[in-house]
Motif scaffolding. Structure first.
Motif, PDB file in Angstrom:
ATOM      1  N   HIS A   5      -3.601   1.673   1.978  1.00 17.39           N
ATOM      2  CA  HIS A   5      -2.752   0.964   1.021  1.00 17.39           C
ATOM      3  C   HIS A   5      -2.113  -0.303   1.602  1.00 17.39           C
ATOM      4  N   TRP A   6      -2.893  -1.036   2.389  1.00 19.20           N
ATOM      5  CA  TRP A   6      -2.440  -2.319   2.927  1.00 19.20           C
ATOM      6  C   TRP A   6      -3.229  -3.432   2.260  1.00 19.20           C
ATOM      7  N   PRO A  22       1.936  -3.827   3.685  1.00 16.69           N
ATOM      8  CA  PRO A  22       1.774  -2.588   2.919  1.00 16.69           C
ATOM      9  C   PRO A  22       1.958  -2.884   1.435  1.00 16.69           C
ATOM     10  N   ARG A  23       1.120  -2.291   0.615  1.00 19.97           N
ATOM     11  CA  ARG A  23       1.198  -2.538  -0.829  1.00 19.97           C
ATOM     12  C   ARG A  23       2.345  -1.793  -1.482  1.00 19.97           C
ATOM     13  N   CYS A  24       2.666  -0.624  -0.971  1.00 18.73           N
ATOM     14  CA  CYS A  24       3.548   0.279  -1.713  1.00 18.73           C
ATOM     15  C   CYS A  24       4.778   0.745  -0.959  1.00 18.73           C
ATOM     16  N   LEU A  25       5.079   0.137   0.163  1.00 14.77           N
ATOM     17  CA  LEU A  25       6.207   0.600   0.954  1.00 14.77           C
ATOM     18  C   LEU A  25       7.011  -0.608   1.411  1.00 14.77           C
ATOM     19  N   GLU A  77       0.620   5.415   4.908  1.00 15.32           N
ATOM     20  CA  GLU A  77      -0.174   5.851   3.761  1.00 15.32           C
ATOM     21  C   GLU A  77       0.480   7.053   3.074  1.00 15.32           C
ATOM     22  N   GLU A  79       3.608   8.090   3.122  1.00 20.62           N
ATOM     23  CA  GLU A  79       4.870   7.748   2.454  1.00 20.62           C
ATOM     24  C   GLU A  79       4.631   6.911   1.200  1.00 20.62           C
ATOM     25  N   SER A  80       3.607   6.087   1.217  1.00 15.72           N
ATOM     26  CA  SER A  80       3.260   5.317   0.021  1.00 15.72           C
ATOM     27  C   SER A  80       2.845   6.237  -1.106  1.00 15.72           C
ATOM     28  N   GLN A  85       3.433   5.459  -5.559  1.00 14.01           N
ATOM     29  CA  GLN A  85       2.941   4.097  -5.777  1.00 14.01           C
ATOM     30  C   GLN A  85       1.439   4.082  -5.866  1.00 14.01           C
TER      31      GLN A  85
END
Length: 85
Positions: A5-6, A22-25, A77, A79-80, A85
């Motif tokens: 998710h980067w 990171p996309r979602c964190l 990943e 945690e995202s 997300q």
């Protein structure tokens, strides 16, 4: 990085570094995880003329197979995903 998710700034053509985020964190949480694992990340703001806020990170790809780096990417990943997300 994509499965973790980067977002990568540009497809690398060579060299030791890649710009990614990171996309979602939140960037602050990513930095906290890195510190916990004794990993140093280079914040994008370090490379900007005025040091303005930036969530891009410069990653040294030579160390991506290091155990600490693998654990780092897995935790980001996980945690995202947990954040929904």
């Amino acid at each position: 990085l994509d499965p973790a998710h980067w977002e990568v700034f540009a497809e690398p053509m060579g060299g030791l570094f890649v710009w990614a985020r990171p996309r979602c964190l939140a960037a602050q949480r990513v930095q906290q995880i890195a510190r916990e694992l004794q990993i140093q990340l280079s914040q994008g703001s370090t490379f900007l003329p005025q040091g303005e806020a930036c969530d891009w990170l410069r990653l040294n790809v030579a160390y991506t197979q290091d155990h600490r780096a693998q654990v780092f990417f897995q935790r980001v990943e996980q945690e995202s995903i947990a954040a929904g997300q």
